[in-house]
Write a protein that holds these residues in place. Structure first.
Motif, PDB file in Angstrom:
ATOM      1  N   UNK B   4      55.374  47.209  95.408  1.00 17.88           N
ATOM      2  CA  UNK B   4      56.305  47.707  94.396  1.00 17.88           C
ATOM      3  C   UNK B   4      55.747  47.482  93.002  1.00 17.88           C
ATOM      4  N   UNK B   5      56.387  48.132  92.029  1.00 20.87           N
ATOM      5  CA  UNK B   5      55.905  48.031  90.657  1.00 20.87           C
ATOM      6  C   UNK B   5      56.566  46.890  89.899  1.00 20.87           C
ATOM      7  N   UNK B   6      57.149  45.928  90.645  1.00 20.80           N
ATOM      8  CA  UNK B   6      57.810  44.828  89.947  1.00 20.80           C
ATOM      9  C   UNK B   6      56.972  43.563  90.044  1.00 20.80           C
ATOM     10  N   UNK B   7      57.086  42.696  89.030  1.00 18.32           N
ATOM     11  CA  UNK B   7      56.374  41.424  89.075  1.00 18.32           C
ATOM     12  C   UNK B   7      54.869  41.553  89.009  1.00 18.32           C
ATOM     13  N   UNK B   8      54.388  42.659  88.423  1.00 20.33           N
ATOM     14  CA  UNK B   8      52.939  42.870  88.390  1.00 20.33           C
ATOM     15  C   UNK B   8      52.263  41.910  87.422  1.00 20.33           C
TER      16      UNK B   8
END
Lengths: 280, 451
Positions: B4-8
């Motif tokens: 996913x594109x979160x916490x990158x």
């Protein structure tokens, strides 16, 4: 039809005819002035004493001060390129906002709305100096950039139209393995011919009517003027006596294609207004 | 499972790797760990270009932003040539222009820098999850599909940035300077003056205050008059054409539209000349012996104001007529039928069905018209040029709207600072009108959903 209805019908048509005549008075005045032999904006009679075609001929032959043919070609050049660039940019933006969902979509749309509320030519001086810094002042390219540059703000009508194309078409194509890219070119655009036409005609007409940015960017370089600014210069105080009838002739020549294109637009105009209203 | 594109960004810092940390300074280095060389190189090139850009623009322009330039261009006596030579000085205009550009470039750079962190963070995560890290070719492909919006928006938003956003930012800044005809760089520099322009308009300068409020008042009166005359008469004309007894409906509509399709700079300039003392209208009236002296159509303040409103009706009524014609055709026929069954007469049908329907459907369009009338440059400028000029006003006339005043201040007076201040006020007026109404209409629409 009863007698009473007949009288009412005649009266209604009479009223409409009078109104229509009223609306055509300026056009009629433009036409007869363009054929008038006597110079000057103001003559103490209404009907010209002599008629002539000279105003039209001299528009193209007498190019000492004002070169109408050049203005015309300038405008045509700018209008054609603007038409292509603006149409592509506008439709791309409209498609993105209508069909694609991504994080910053709402923000971008709101920012566009806000930017559109600044008076359009407030920033003309900044644009002029920016062009000058790029070495583009007094060029037609600068005009093209200015006219097409704001294309991303005028997506509303096209977006409204794209919104009406059923989503199921996209979904079916996606199932068949089509990418968003193919959907845009192969499905959305072919189904949107009216809006493509509207956007293109609008973009084509705009350069014919603008004299504000031309004044700022071209300053007094008459050769780089477009017709709107050129004609405006013809009826300024210093030139109006000599050039008034020629202004009328040029006005007639310009109006014919513009009126034609404008009438084409009207076919889509009403639909756009009411469609926007029902969706808000 | 797809990463996913979160916490990158968290993932970026979680990875204890020297190349990762170095990517904070040399963008894209981390990509090399995963053999994504092209991506890494692109980041590096962007950073290189940015540094190059800053090296030229910061010392020359941005460093002077607080004063907007100190050294005025001077004339220096050249002994050898025996002439005065111009020694170049600072240019406030360019300093401000390029400072805006530099700030914009920096904002974009910071954005790219964050993307750089996220990209590398994502690669780390994908590696950890044992997923395939997309190659450059696959990235390009996704630009035509999942990330197609990036591809499509790139060009329009770039032009928007350069030709709309940055110029507007620049002009807003100009409103806080003294950039007027006495301060034209490079001959004379301008500088920051804070809110002087705003206080001038509201309290400081009696003439400017009088002009601003005079013009503001007329702008609002004009917008209301222009909108409502067109609205009412356009509606009447549409109903007249739509009457069952009228034949050739399409012909009538086309006729009215054709008349106003003539470009405004032709028709309005023509009308303006015809209204002059020796113009066609006065000649006609005098030949008919209705008047002895030419009427001062465009030189008497009240008469000029009446003239612009009336001529604006000529311009606008066909448009509203077209709108209303479309609306009239869309009113469901069964509404009328059931009204007839209930015994409603023609007048009753009009007040209970036609009128409410038309007003409701055209409400958003009317607001747009109102706003565009506030900014109706063409009709005023081409007809009267804002005239008749008034000595009580600061560089303005009795029919000037805020926009035409702004235009004249810019083009004729080079009083850019004041013009920008007015531009900002126009924005405030237009946006507050639009937003209030927008909220009202969307509330109305929400109500509809519950019915």
């Amino acid at each position: 039809m009863s007698k009473k209805k007949k009288i009412r019908s005649v009266l209604l048509h009479l009223l409409l005819s009078i109104l229509a005549l009223l609306w055509f008075v300026p056009i009629f005045w433009l036409l007869i002035s363009s054929f008038r032999e006597e110079k000057g904006a103001a003559v103490p009679y209404l009907w010209p004493k002599h008629f002539t075609l000279n105003n039209y001929i001299r528009l193209f032959t007498d190019t000492a001060l004002f070169d109408f043919r050049k203005w015309f070609m300038n405008t045509l050049y700018v209008a054609c390129i603007c038409c292509v660039i603006t149409t592509i940019l506008t439709l791309m933006v409209a498609y993105v906002y209508s069909r694609l969902r991504f994080k910053s979509r709402k923000t971008l749309m709101n920012v566009s709305l806000i930017l559109g509320m600044f008076p359009g030519f407030m920033s003309m001086i900044a644009i002029y100096h920016f062009m000058k810094a790029l070495g583009l002042d007094q060029t037609l390219l600068a005009l093209i950039l200015v006219y097409s540059g704001g294309a991303a703000l005028n997506y509303y009508i096209a977006k409204g139209f794209f919104d009406t194309i059923p989503k199921s078409l996209d979904e079916a194509a996606t199932l068949d393995g089509a990418t968003k890219h193919t959907i845009f070119w192969k499905i959305i655009l072919p189904n949107s011919k009216p809006i493509v036409a509207t956007t293109a005609i609008n973009a084509f007409i705009a350069p014919w009517a603008d004299f504000i940015f031309v004044s700022v960017i071209m300053k007094d370089n008459y050769d780089k003027y477009t017709v709107a600014k050129g004609l405006y210069t013809m009826v300024e105080k210093a030139n109006v006596y000599e050039y008034y009838t020629r202004f009328c002739a040029a006005g007639v020549l310009i109006s014919i294609p513009i009126v034609f294109l404008f009438m084409q637009l009207q076919r889509f105009y009403v639909g756009g207004v009411t469609a926007g209203a029902s969706k808000g | 499972m797809k990463t996913k594109d979160k916490g990158l960004i968290k993932a970026f810092f979680a990875e204890k790797n020297i190349l990762n940390y170095l990517s904070m300074f040399v963008m894209g280095l981390g990509c090399f760990r995963f053999k994504r060389f092209i991506k890494g190189l692109i980041f590096m090139i962007i950073e290189f270009l940015y540094i190059l850009f800053m090296r030229t623009f910061v010392p020359k322009y941005l460093s002077h932003i607080l004063t907007l330039g100190e050294n005025t261009q001077t004339k220096v006596w050249d002994e050898a040539l025996q002439i005065y030579k111009r020694a170049p000085g600072d240019n406030s205009m360019l300093i401000l222009l390029f400072s805006v550009l530099t700030v914009a470039a920096t904002i974009i750079f910071i954005y790219v820098w964050i993307i750089n962190l996220k990209t590398i963070g994502k690669m780390c995560l994908q590696k950890k999850n044992g997923e395939h890290i997309p190659t450059f070719r696959e990235d390009l492909k996704s630009l035509l599909d999942e990330r197609f919006h990036n591809t499509l928006l790139a060009a329009p938003l770039t032009t928007l940035l350069f030709f709309t956003v940055l110029p507007i930012a620049f002009m807003i800044l100009i409103a806080f300077t003294n950039f007027d005809s006495d301060h034209q760089p490079p001959g004379a520099l301008f500088t920051w003056t804070g809110l002087t322009n705003v206080t001038d308009i509201f309290l400081g300068n009696a003439v400017k205050t009088h002009t601003f409020f005079g013009i503001l008042g007329w702008t609002l009166i004009w917008a209301v008059l222009a909108t409502f005359t067109n609205y009412i008469f356009g509606m009447l004309l549409a109903m007249l054409i739509n009457n069952k007894l009228v034949k050739w409906k399409k012909f009538w509509r086309t006729a009215f539209i054709a008349a106003i399709a003539v470009p405004q700079f032709v028709s309005l300039l023509l009308i303006s000349r015809a209204l002059e003392p020796g113009g066609a209208v006065n000649v006609l009236l005098m030949n008919l012996h209705l008047i002895d002296q030419p009427l001062p159509f465009l030189t008497d303040p009240t008469l000029a104001r009446i003239c612009v409103v009336v001529i604006n009706m000529w311009v606008g009524i066909p448009y509203t007529m077209m709108t209303f014609s479309g609306v009239l055709m869309n009113i469901p026929e069964d509404l009328y039928e059931s009204a007839e069954i209930d015994g409603a007469g023609a007048f009753r049908k009009f007040t209970s069905i036609t009128l409410p329907y038309m007003v409701f459907v055209t409400a958003p369009a009317t607001i747009t018209t109102f706003v565009s009338n506030i900014n109706n440059f063409n009709v005023i400028y081409l007809l009267t040029g804002g005239g008749p000029f008034s000595l009580e006003y600061y560089q303005a006339g009795k029919t000037d709207l805020l926009v035409t005043w702004l235009y004249k201040l810019t083009v004729n007076q080079h009083d850019y600072a004041l013009a920008s201040t007015i531009g900002v006020f126009i924005f405030i007026i237009v946006s507050s009108v639009s937003l209030t109404v927008y909220n009202k209409t969307s509330a109305v629409q929400k109500e509809d959903m519950f019915q």
